[in-house]
Motif scaffolding. Structure first.
Motif, mmCIF file in Angstrom:
data_model
loop_
_atom_site.group_PDB
_atom_site.id
_atom_site.type_symbol
_atom_site.label_atom_id
_atom_site.label_comp_id
_atom_site.label_asym_id
_atom_site.label_seq_id
_atom_site.Cartn_x
_atom_site.Cartn_y
_atom_site.Cartn_z
ATOM 1 N N PRO A 1 0.794 -1.229 0.000
ATOM 2 C CA PRO A 1 0.000 0.000 0.000
ATOM 3 C C PRO A 1 0.827 1.279 0.000
ATOM 4 N N ALA A 2 2.109 1.186 0.328
ATOM 5 C CA ALA A 2 2.960 2.388 0.325
ATOM 6 C C ALA A 2 3.613 2.627 -1.034
ATOM 7 N N SER A 3 3.266 1.836 -2.043
ATOM 8 C CA SER A 3 3.801 2.061 -3.389
ATOM 9 C C SER A 3 3.359 3.428 -3.898
ATOM 10 N N THR A 4 4.233 4.049 -4.693
ATOM 11 C CA THR A 4 3.918 5.385 -5.209
ATOM 12 C C THR A 4 4.291 5.498 -6.679
ATOM 13 N N TRP A 5 3.654 6.458 -7.341
ATOM 14 C CA TRP A 5 4.064 6.879 -8.676
ATOM 15 C C TRP A 5 5.014 8.063 -8.532
ATOM 16 N N GLN A 6 6.074 8.063 -9.317
ATOM 17 C CA GLN A 6 6.921 9.232 -9.454
ATOM 18 C C GLN A 6 6.724 9.759 -10.872
ATOM 19 N N VAL A 7 6.097 10.937 -10.976
ATOM 20 C CA VAL A 7 5.735 11.493 -12.273
ATOM 21 C C VAL A 7 6.559 12.752 -12.512
ATOM 22 N N SER A 8 7.395 12.712 -13.537
ATOM 23 C CA SER A 8 8.251 13.852 -13.867
ATOM 24 C C SER A 8 7.704 14.537 -15.107
ATOM 25 N N SER A 9 7.354 15.815 -14.944
ATOM 26 C CA SER A 9 6.747 16.568 -16.040
ATOM 27 C C SER A 9 7.071 18.048 -15.873
ATOM 28 N N GLY A 10 7.531 18.687 -16.938
ATOM 29 C CA GLY A 10 7.821 20.115 -16.889
ATOM 30 C C GLY A 10 8.901 20.482 -15.896
ATOM 31 N N GLY A 11 9.857 19.587 -15.693
ATOM 32 C CA GLY A 11 10.953 19.870 -14.778
ATOM 33 C C GLY A 11 10.627 19.615 -13.320
ATOM 34 N N THR A 12 9.445 19.107 -13.018
ATOM 35 C CA THR A 12 9.034 18.846 -11.637
ATOM 36 C C THR A 12 8.667 17.372 -11.479
ATOM 37 N N THR A 13 9.090 16.776 -10.373
ATOM 38 C CA THR A 13 8.727 15.395 -10.072
ATOM 39 C C THR A 13 7.696 15.375 -8.952
ATOM 40 N N THR A 14 6.582 14.696 -9.203
ATOM 41 C CA THR A 14 5.485 14.622 -8.241
ATOM 42 C C THR A 14 5.324 13.182 -7.771
ATOM 43 N N PRO B 1 0.190 8.580 -4.606
ATOM 44 C CA PRO B 1 -0.078 7.209 -4.122
ATOM 45 C C PRO B 1 -0.477 6.295 -5.271
ATOM 46 N N ALA B 2 0.045 5.056 -5.244
ATOM 47 C CA ALA B 2 -0.289 4.074 -6.278
ATOM 48 C C ALA B 2 -1.295 3.044 -5.776
ATOM 49 N N TYR B 3 -1.615 3.090 -4.467
ATOM 50 C CA TYR B 3 -2.650 2.212 -3.886
ATOM 51 C C TYR B 3 -2.398 0.741 -4.212
ATOM 52 N N GLY B 4 -1.186 0.277 -3.933
ATOM 53 C CA GLY B 4 -0.880 -1.134 -4.148
ATOM 54 C C GLY B 4 -1.770 -2.022 -3.302
ATOM 55 N N ARG B 5 -2.117 -3.191 -3.840
ATOM 56 C CA ARG B 5 -3.046 -4.104 -3.162
ATOM 57 C C ARG B 5 -2.359 -5.366 -2.647
ATOM 58 N N GLY B 6 -1.012 -5.388 -2.687
ATOM 59 C CA GLY B 6 -0.290 -6.540 -2.201
ATOM 60 C C GLY B 6 -0.195 -6.561 -0.687
ATOM 61 N N VAL B 7 -0.121 -7.760 -0.114
ATOM 62 C CA VAL B 7 0.056 -7.933 1.332
ATOM 63 C C VAL B 7 1.081 -9.047 1.555
ATOM 64 N N ASP B 8 1.670 -9.058 2.740
ATOM 65 C CA ASP B 8 2.651 -10.086 3.088
ATOM 66 C C ASP B 8 1.916 -11.308 3.628
ATOM 67 N N GLN B 9 1.399 -12.138 2.732
ATOM 68 C CA GLN B 9 0.605 -13.292 3.146
ATOM 69 C C GLN B 9 1.418 -14.331 3.905
ATOM 70 N N ASN B 10 2.655 -14.551 3.482
ATOM 71 C CA ASN B 10 3.446 -15.619 4.105
ATOM 72 C C ASN B 10 4.329 -15.129 5.243
ATOM 73 N N THR B 11 4.150 -13.855 5.632
ATOM 74 C CA THR B 11 4.845 -13.241 6.785
ATOM 75 C C THR B 11 6.360 -13.380 6.712
ATOM 76 N N ASP B 12 6.928 -13.286 5.506
ATOM 77 C CA ASP B 12 8.384 -13.349 5.382
ATOM 78 C C ASP B 12 9.017 -11.968 5.295
ATOM 79 N N GLY B 13 8.216 -10.934 5.488
ATOM 80 C CA GLY B 13 8.735 -9.569 5.470
ATOM 81 C C GLY B 13 8.777 -8.941 4.098
ATOM 82 N N ALA B 14 8.399 -9.704 3.061
ATOM 83 C CA ALA B 14 8.414 -9.183 1.693
ATOM 84 C C ALA B 14 7.028 -9.259 1.078
ATOM 85 N N ILE B 15 6.762 -8.351 0.151
ATOM 86 C CA ILE B 15 5.486 -8.326 -0.560
ATOM 87 C C ILE B 15 5.779 -8.560 -2.036
#
Length: 636
Positions: A329-342, A345-359
């Motif tokens: 859920p903390a995934s983000t878009w980095q959008v660079s346009s007109g010399g500015t980077t914005t 939020p990307a609203y990722g839907r992944g979760v750590d199902q197997n509790t190994d610390g990775a998604i």
């Protein structure tokens, strides 16, 4: 919703030992010729159900739970016992008194529906150790329908007959759609349909990267992934919308009696959208809009390639993430346009199902624990409902703030690639709000894709390992041998210990997953509403699984076959031809041109204009019966 025409057979199973122990029809020895093999039991049978007035069929499955095997296999039986009938592609089992000729015995087995038409069987397996013949109907059966199973050469040369009733497999997803249509899902979840815009950028001169949230431990494992863009003009829009959610933490949807309105939503979820709008002035009422469905392991990032020809054709394209996709859920878009980077939020839907610390890229898209055999059934149903909500959130969306709508909510169309073609078939069948769809390289059921695909066969290995059913030390076979014939192949005699138990488990899993499988819903699609694009020799979604989906709905006249074997790319897996423009620069644009023509005008065009690379429609459905893999080493 009126079903169109159900005619391809596919109910599943119960375990070999449980099946032969449940003698639904028993011959009287005195009537049988002792030198002649006669049937002594058949499956499926309504004798393995109990009356339940809360179900559409009036029945509920009641399989024996004694000696059901490992805990995961017993849990599977318990879940099957919540259903209101047998599979649409049942694994028929007939036990005989003596050995039989498999082909001859199979010729005497028919399944007869209410209309009196008799359907034969194929995919025949003979188990000499138990004198049991297994087979499947040659056509997928209709849901919530009682059939008569007939086996020839019974006692006294009479046929043995029994009846069985199929489950109301479409009901669950149709319940969700009805709740969305009547507003009860939105009211229960506290959702107001509509899009919330986070950022708007000109496509020209803009670069986009996805920052993947892939850790729950605080470790810096994020990856900044540049997103390729094929649309060079127009507008890019990023935002979100709210949707009702029926998913429980184990990625399942509660099974309720099929006569009721279905389970109530458990809450709401904020989901992403990314849209690509064409260049030029917005037409009155907004741009015609197509929803794009991305593939397994992918995300909304694919919309930038998928929208290329649509954008030039005056069609806006919008996408959201499948359940369990888009990383955390903390995934983000980095959008660079007109010399500015914005950063957005990307609203990722992944979760750590197997509790190994990775998604991972698909983590959260399959059921867990005792429900693992359900695979992605309910994630696909939830994703289908998410698309339905997105369609109803489009109308009136003012992207640029000038007071006029930029996205039309009328005559919304859909196209999906791979996984997107799979749940797209479900959405198209279940939701009449989708005007037209192009389904690119879909297949089903999921259990068969996993078994037959070299890319996914390891998933079947892990499922069988959990059930304690692996029967081979050979890693080239992924540690199991199932000895299952493809549709149209001759009978197989089992010679490998444990193969029958594997067949049994896979058939049960398929039965349980059928309410969230594309072939269940393709019979609901009127031919004029869809085009299927299939790649010959697809190694990710193998051709026999595409055959199943298309044949179930008798949609061959709407099937376009890309003959990758006739191109310079013949050695490359053609599964991703539509979006992989680096390896398929010609076929990708040709395929997208066919997509845009059908979504925009309802016209089915020949992408190579009479050449031999595209068959529109497919010349012979039997072309999809074999695997058609280019290298024999890739065959499972």
């Amino acid at each position: 919703m009126q079903q169109r025409r159900w005619h391809r057979a596919t109910p599943s199973v119960v375990g070999a030992l449980a099946l032969t122990a449940a003698l639904s029809v028993t011959a009287t020895p005195a009537l049988a010729d002792p030198q002649k093999p006669t049937p002594v039991s058949v499956f499926p049978s309504d004798s393995l159900t109990v009356a339940d007035p809360g179900q559409i069929t009036g029945r509920r499955v009641d399989l024996p739970t004694d000696d059901c095997g490992a805990p995961i296999s017993c849990g599977l039986v318990q879940q099957l016992n919540q259903l209101d009938g047998f599979d649409l592609d049942p694994r028929i089992a007939v036990r005989f008194t003596r050995p039989v000729d498999p082909a001859q015995a199979a010729a005497g087995i028919t399944v007869q529906g209410p209309d009196g038409r008799r359907i034969g069987v194929d995919r025949v397996v003979w188990d000499p150790s138990t004198k049991t013949l297994y087979a499947h109907p040659a056509e997928q059966l209709a849901p919530a329908t009682t059939y008569r199973l007939r086996v020839g050469d019974g006692p006294g040369n009479r046929s043995v007959e029994d009846t069985f009733t199929t489950l109301s497999a479409t009901d669950g997803l149709l319940d969700l759609r009805r709740q969305i249509d009547d507003g009860s899902a939105f009211a229960a979840a506290g959702v107001t349909p509509g899009l919330r815009v986070d950022g708007v950028f000109p496509a020209t001169g803009t670069t986009v990267s996805l920052v993947q949230d892939s850790s729950t431990t605080g470790a810096d494992t994020t990856a900044v992934v540049p997103v390729p863009q094929a649309a060079t003009d127009g507008t890019l829009v990023f935002g979100s919308y709210e949707a009702p959610s029926w998913l429980r933490p184990d990625v399942t949807i509660a099974q309720t009696p099929t006569e009721d309105a279905g389970p109530a939503p458990l809450g709401e979820a904020r989901l992403p959208f990314v849209a690509v709008l064409p260049a030029g002035p917005t037409p009155p009422g907004g741009w015609p809009t197509a929803v794009f469905g991305h593939g397994f392991t992918r995300s909304t990032a694919d919309v930038f390639i998928a929208a290329a020809v649509n954008s030039r054709s005056g069609i806006a394209t919008i996408a959201t993430n499948v359940v369990g996709h888009g990383y955390g859920p903390a995934s983000t878009w980095q959008v660079s346009s007109g010399g500015t980077t914005t950063s957005l939020p990307a609203y990722g839907r992944g979760v750590d199902q197997n509790t190994d610390g990775a998604i991972g890229s698909t983590e959260g898209s399959s059921a867990t624990g005792a429900a693992a055999a359900q695979s992605s059934r309910d994630a696909l149903r939830q994703t289908s409902a998410d698309v339905m909500t997105l369609v109803r959130s489009l109308g009136g969306t003012d992207v640029d703030g000038n007071g006029t709508p930029d996205l039309s909510g009328r005559e919304v169309t859909y196209f999906g690639q791979s996984f997107g073609g799979i749940y797209g078939t479900m959405v198209t069948g279940a939701d009449p709000a989708i005007a037209r769809s192009v389904l690119n390289v879909p297949g089903g059921p999921i259990t068969e894709i996993a078994r037959l695909s070299p890319a996914f066969r390891n998933l079947t290995t892990e499922s069988l390992r959990a059930a304690g059913l692996l029967n081979s030390d050979d890693p080239t076979r992924n540690h199991f041998q199932e000895q299952m014939p493809l549709r149209g192949e001759g009978p197989v005699t089992v010679t490998v210990p444990g193969a029958v138990a594997i067949q049994e488990y896979l058939a049960r899993s398929t039965w349980l997953s059928r309410p969230g499988s594309p072939e269940t819903f393709s019979p609901l699609i009127a031919p004029e509403r869809a085009v299927f694009q299939i790649a010959y020799g697809d190694q990710t979604v193998p051709n026999p699984t595409s055959y199943t989906v298309i044949d179930a709905g008798d949609l061959w006249s709407r099937t376009s076959l890309y003959r990758n074997d006739r191109t310079p790319q013949a050695a490359i897996n053609p599964h991703g031809f539509l979006l992989n423009l680096a390896e398929f620069p010609v076929a990708g644009i040709q395929g997208q041109t066919q997509v845009a023509a059908f979504l925009g005008r309802g016209e089915v065009v020949d992408p190579d204009q009479g050449g031999d690379v595209w068959e529109v429609p497919i010349s012979d459905p039997a072309l999809l019966l074999p695997l058609n893999f280019p290298q024999p080493a890739l065959r499972p």
